[in-house]
Structure formats: C-alpha cells, structure tokens
Design a protein around this motif. Structure first.
Motif, mmCIF file in Angstrom:
data_model
loop_
_atom_site.group_PDB
_atom_site.id
_atom_site.type_symbol
_atom_site.label_atom_id
_atom_site.label_comp_id
_atom_site.label_asym_id
_atom_site.label_seq_id
_atom_site.Cartn_x
_atom_site.Cartn_y
_atom_site.Cartn_z
ATOM 1 N N PRO A 84 0.868 -1.219 -0.070
ATOM 2 C CA PRO A 84 0.207 -0.019 -0.120
ATOM 3 C C PRO A 84 0.900 1.241 -0.057
ATOM 4 C CG PRO A 84 0.076 -0.978 2.256
ATOM 5 C CD PRO A 84 0.719 -1.910 1.203
ATOM 6 N N PRO A 85 0.150 2.239 -0.461
ATOM 7 C CA PRO A 85 1.118 3.487 -0.558
ATOM 8 C C PRO A 85 1.355 4.045 0.955
ATOM 9 C CG PRO A 85 -1.050 3.961 -1.488
ATOM 10 C CD PRO A 85 -0.876 2.529 -1.060
ATOM 11 N N VAL A 86 2.703 4.724 1.009
ATOM 12 C CA VAL A 86 3.206 5.109 2.294
ATOM 13 C C VAL A 86 3.160 6.528 2.508
ATOM 14 C CG1 VAL A 86 5.037 4.732 3.888
ATOM 15 C CG2 VAL A 86 4.330 2.880 2.442
ATOM 16 N N VAL A 87 2.677 6.933 3.507
ATOM 17 C CA VAL A 87 2.772 8.679 3.710
ATOM 18 C C VAL A 87 3.512 8.851 4.785
ATOM 19 C CG1 VAL A 87 1.297 10.521 4.566
ATOM 20 C CG2 VAL A 87 0.284 8.630 3.067
ATOM 21 N N THR A 88 4.901 9.445 4.216
ATOM 22 C CA THR A 88 5.683 9.753 5.352
ATOM 23 C C THR A 88 5.937 11.336 5.355
ATOM 24 O OG1 THR A 88 7.452 9.981 3.513
ATOM 25 C CG2 THR A 88 7.138 7.906 4.656
ATOM 26 N N PRO A 89 6.607 12.035 6.408
ATOM 27 C CA PRO A 89 6.574 13.286 6.447
ATOM 28 C C PRO A 89 7.405 13.976 5.290
ATOM 29 C CG PRO A 89 7.127 12.313 8.586
ATOM 30 C CD PRO A 89 6.834 11.260 7.681
ATOM 31 N N VAL A 90 8.377 13.332 4.608
ATOM 32 C CA VAL A 90 8.909 13.760 3.579
ATOM 33 C C VAL A 90 8.059 14.008 2.442
ATOM 34 C CG1 VAL A 90 10.825 13.192 1.914
ATOM 35 C CG2 VAL A 90 11.295 12.793 4.227
ATOM 36 N N ARG A 91 7.270 12.902 1.976
ATOM 37 C CA ARG A 91 6.223 13.040 0.965
ATOM 38 C C ARG A 91 5.299 13.872 1.372
ATOM 39 N NH1 ARG A 91 5.399 6.711 -0.835
ATOM 40 N NH2 ARG A 91 7.661 6.311 -1.354
ATOM 41 N N ASP A 116 14.312 10.108 -0.922
ATOM 42 C CA ASP A 116 13.458 9.013 -0.229
ATOM 43 C C ASP A 116 13.338 7.942 -1.036
ATOM 44 O OD1 ASP A 116 11.151 8.523 1.612
ATOM 45 O OD2 ASP A 116 9.947 8.566 -0.380
ATOM 46 N N GLN A 117 13.552 7.792 -2.371
ATOM 47 C CA GLN A 117 13.788 6.374 -3.121
ATOM 48 C C GLN A 117 14.913 5.919 -2.822
ATOM 49 O OE1 GLN A 117 11.186 5.189 -5.145
ATOM 50 N NE2 GLN A 117 10.155 6.932 -4.033
ATOM 51 N N ARG A 118 16.038 6.708 -2.572
ATOM 52 C CA ARG A 118 17.328 5.831 -2.307
ATOM 53 C C ARG A 118 17.220 5.029 -0.984
ATOM 54 N NH1 ARG A 118 19.588 10.394 -4.591
ATOM 55 N NH2 ARG A 118 19.929 11.359 -2.802
ATOM 56 N N ALA A 119 16.505 5.971 -0.043
ATOM 57 C CA ALA A 119 16.473 5.291 1.336
ATOM 58 C C ALA A 119 15.392 4.291 1.333
ATOM 59 C CB ALA A 119 15.862 6.325 2.480
ATOM 60 N N ARG A 120 14.248 4.189 0.665
ATOM 61 C CA ARG A 120 13.609 3.175 0.281
ATOM 62 C C ARG A 120 14.288 1.955 -0.242
ATOM 63 N NH1 ARG A 120 7.999 3.397 0.997
ATOM 64 N NH2 ARG A 120 7.532 2.159 -0.645
ATOM 65 N N GLY A 121 14.886 2.204 -1.223
ATOM 66 C CA GLY A 121 15.703 1.117 -1.867
ATOM 67 C C GLY A 121 16.773 0.570 -0.970
ATOM 68 N N ALA A 122 17.638 1.142 -0.325
ATOM 69 C CA ALA A 122 18.470 0.833 0.711
ATOM 70 C C ALA A 122 17.642 -0.184 1.845
ATOM 71 C CB ALA A 122 19.413 1.813 1.309
ATOM 72 N N ALA A 123 16.587 0.472 2.162
ATOM 73 C CA ALA A 123 15.813 -0.202 3.325
ATOM 74 C C ALA A 123 15.599 -1.655 2.957
ATOM 75 C CB ALA A 123 14.763 0.452 3.900
ATOM 76 N N LYS A 124 14.961 -1.681 1.625
ATOM 77 C CA LYS A 124 14.539 -2.966 0.943
ATOM 78 C C LYS A 124 15.753 -3.948 0.678
ATOM 79 C CE LYS A 124 10.311 -1.719 -1.334
ATOM 80 N NZ LYS A 124 9.557 -1.857 -2.672
ATOM 81 N N GLY A 125 16.819 -3.403 0.348
ATOM 82 C CA GLY A 125 17.990 -4.049 0.061
ATOM 83 C C GLY A 125 18.568 -4.507 1.094
ATOM 84 N N GLY A 126 18.691 -4.132 2.321
ATOM 85 C CA GLY A 126 19.280 -4.212 3.802
ATOM 86 C C GLY A 126 18.162 -5.298 4.279
ATOM 87 N N ALA A 127 16.794 -5.226 4.103
ATOM 88 C CA ALA A 127 16.132 -6.083 4.820
ATOM 89 C C ALA A 127 15.866 -7.494 3.942
ATOM 90 C CB ALA A 127 14.565 -5.420 4.764
ATOM 91 N N ALA A 128 16.109 -7.695 2.610
ATOM 92 C CA ALA A 128 16.222 -8.533 1.964
ATOM 93 C C ALA A 128 17.486 -9.551 2.272
ATOM 94 C CB ALA A 128 16.246 -8.402 0.546
#
Length: 92
Positions: A14-21, A79-91
C-alpha cells in the motif's frame, strides 16, 4: 490475453505516507494555490521598479516554483534511495 499466475506477480504494498512525502506534496501544490487565489494579487500596488504588483508577483512565483520543484525532486530522490536501501538491507 493471458495473465501471469498469482505467484509470479510481485506483492503490491500500500502507499506509504511519510513526512518527507507530505513536504514534497506541499512543495508541488503551493504554486498552484498561490496562482489560483487571484484575489491575493489582483492589485497594482506595491509597484516594484515601475512594474505593477500583479505582474511581478506572478514572475516571482516562476522562480519560487522552480526552487520548490527542484527541492521536491531532491527530496523524492533521497526518499527513493532510502527506500531502496531499506528494501535491499531487509532482503539480505
């Protein structure tokens, strides 16, 4: 038409609403609100170097809109780099 089987499709999150967005959205919406609220700038005074307020206010918003769009783009990229790093680190 053939559809891919259920297991072949990536899960949809689902879409994520963050303060940055929210800040990104405000940066992109602010120029529209400023230009659509005609009553706020439909006057001639104060003049700036002989140019009525109506005109220089709109030209000022061209510059402000450029700066806000650049800021929104930079925030989106971060934001996209941080989300990509979070997904890569979690995987891993």
């Amino acid at each position: 038409m053939s559809e891919a089987p259920e297991e072949a499709r990536p899960p949809v999150s689902p879409p994520v609403v963050t303060p940055v967005r929210v800040v990104i959205a405000l940066c992109l919406v602010a120029p529209f609100v400023a230009m659509l609220w005609v009553g706020s700038f439909a006057k001639t005074d104060p003049a700036f170097i002989g140019i009525p307020f109506f005109y220089w206010y709109q030209m000022l918003w061209v510059l402000i809109s450029t700066a806000l769009t650049m800021l929104a783009y930079q925030l989106w990229q971060r934001d996209q780099r941080a989300r990509g790093a979070a997904k890569g680190g979690a995987a891993q």
